[in-house]
Design an enzyme around this catalytic site. Sequence first.
Site, short mmCIF file in Angstrom:
data_model
loop_
_atom_site.label_atom_id
_atom_site.label_comp_id
_atom_site.label_asym_id
_atom_site.label_seq_id
_atom_site.Cartn_x
_atom_site.Cartn_y
_atom_site.Cartn_z
N ASN B 160 -12.00 -15.14 11.20
CA ASN B 160 -12.82 -14.67 9.98
C ASN B 160 -14.22 -15.27 9.75
OD1 ASN B 160 -12.98 -12.78 7.70
ND2 ASN B 160 -13.00 -14.37 6.45
N VAL B 161 -15.15 -14.42 9.84
CA VAL B 161 -16.42 -15.05 9.21
C VAL B 161 -16.74 -14.24 7.99
CG1 VAL B 161 -18.95 -15.18 9.87
CG2 VAL B 161 -17.29 -15.14 11.54
N GLY B 162 -16.55 -15.07 7.03
CA GLY B 162 -16.88 -14.39 5.58
C GLY B 162 -18.03 -15.03 4.60
N TYR B 164 -18.47 -16.89 1.02
CA TYR B 164 -17.83 -17.04 -0.04
C TYR B 164 -18.82 -18.40 -0.84
CZ TYR B 164 -14.43 -15.17 2.81
OH TYR B 164 -13.64 -14.39 3.82
N ARG B 165 -18.65 -18.43 -2.19
CA ARG B 165 -19.68 -19.19 -2.82
C ARG B 165 -19.26 -20.63 -2.87
NH1 ARG B 165 -17.99 -17.24 -8.82
NH2 ARG B 165 -17.08 -19.10 -9.52
N HIS B 182 -9.31 -11.66 -0.01
CA HIS B 182 -10.08 -11.96 1.25
C HIS B 182 -9.48 -12.79 2.39
CE1 HIS B 182 -14.07 -11.29 -1.36
NE2 HIS B 182 -13.71 -10.02 -1.06
N GLU B 224 -16.16 -10.23 13.30
CA GLU B 224 -17.52 -10.15 12.62
C GLU B 224 -18.47 -10.12 13.86
OE1 GLU B 224 -14.91 -11.72 11.38
OE2 GLU B 224 -15.03 -10.82 9.10
N GLU B 273 -22.99 -14.24 -10.85
CA GLU B 273 -22.31 -13.41 -9.69
C GLU B 273 -23.18 -12.18 -9.45
OE1 GLU B 273 -20.55 -13.44 -7.30
OE2 GLU B 273 -19.41 -15.18 -7.39
#
Lengths: 79, 473
Positions: B160-162, B164-165, B182, B224, B273
């Site tokens: 996975n390539v996501g 996130y903060r 997620h 991704e 956010e």
Amino acid sequence: MSKKIICPRCESEHTDILTQSPVPGVWEVYHCEECFFAWRSTEPDFITDPAKYNTEFKLTREQLDQSGIMPAVPPLKKR
Amino acid sequence: MAYQDLRTYLEALDAEGQLIHITEAVLPEPDISAAACAITKFGDKTPALLFENIKGYTNARIAMNVHGSWCNHALMLGMPKDTPLREQFFEFVRRYQTYPGKVEERDSAPWEEVVIEDDINLFDILPLFRLNHGDAGFYIDKAAIVSRDITDWDNPATQNVGMYRLQVKGKNRIGIQPASAHDIALHLKKAEELGEDLPIAICIGNDPLINTVAAMPILYNQSEYAMAGALAQEAYPVITAKHTGLQVPWGSEIVLEGKILSRVREGEGPFGEFTGHYSGARRMPVIEITKVSHRRNPLYEHLYLGQPWTEVDYFIGINTSAPLHVQLKEAFPEVQAVNAMYTHGLVVIVSTKVRYGGFAKGVGMRVLTTPHGLGYAKVVIVVDETIDPFNLPQVMWALSTKFNPQYDLVTIPGLSILPLDPASDPAGMSPKLIIDATTPQAPEKHGHYSQELRDPVSTEAWVEKLRELMPKA
Ligand SMILES: [Zn+2]
């Protein structure tokens, strides 16, 4: 530094100098070991001064310890 | 040709008049976020900003607003910068449907030039700064974060390539928000069930497409990188990072490798956010960074988020709408276009042909049950096929005249929504609303719609004629 650094957010004294500017003497970054807040010496006083920090954003360690856990820690399994 | 790194994209933006170099010395706070907020006041064609002189740093550069306009979005896709939004949307959808694109594994990457494994201090390497006044600290909010299922490590489909903060909490310690819905939360759960740390790679300063894909709601088993290849319409270059064995973008400026510490939770937040509200604070996982690699004089890229519209709204506009459009069309080929650009799709506007009375409400129901809709779509507005959902004056006309609250309002109680929605109560739960603003079709027959105004017969020809006569800029 002789005088104690107070966390502007939770007002704890458990704080430390996290880092200093690569160009010496421009700024320092502090962090709080209780509420994990971090701030820089050159920020506006409503960030750096505990008395002027926005009361809506004040946060104590106790409040954090009662906050939600995301995501939940799952039960241990065997592989 | 697609841009394979941030540098070549910024050069292209510069050549198109879409980049402002800020050479005056600026303080990390509040100058950088104030300028990044200010640029959003100039409308939807704004340039990116490159800060080249940051007080306290010797060589640091920070790129902001890189995705912050439809011009920049068009250039990212290799289209002329004045391409209308609707055309960009349909081109994005077309390329999305060519998935999977090609992925090219390379042997070496520019980001391997400088390696730091001892005494890591992220503050020396990254010009970190506070984005919004109420933020808990210094966040990284535009990184492509790579992880895998450690119980299925050799299966690239689950990589996975996501985005996130990340809250930088120490010299090599970072808090992360892996929201339960997620993909990374699935990886973390599997590792934590075994009591093991989760290897992770954090890639910063990327080509514009992989960031667009990392922030896009694609399916768990979709890659991704193959999606980036589809959107680029050419092979997407990656390289295996040796420390973790994770595949990362070839073109990144900075790669941080490390691990999410198993079964650790620690205070994180708040952070301003994309909802235009702060998130509140919760206990979340913690990352320890064990290796840093970067290009010489790396570019640091950051995303501005504020009260909409700001950079984040351009960043998650079309890439949210396209998957929803395709998923909806699979069930209802009558669907013409989907605009899910408002707060990541909390409001969704669908244009559709209406086959019979009640049909539009059915289309609205389907929006709520798509994978993204389940967690986001709260208000769905359905309009006729003649309405362009990207043209808000047209949508408002449909709402003004086609919509009758007695017949056209459907409220569904007790559905899920992202907990960050400040209206949700309790956080994560919300009723949802479908507004049918289509013209009633038989057997539905309320209102008087037989005499709708239409354009005079030769209007289209006149549009072309006048386009030629229009004074050239
Ligand atoms: Zn504190």
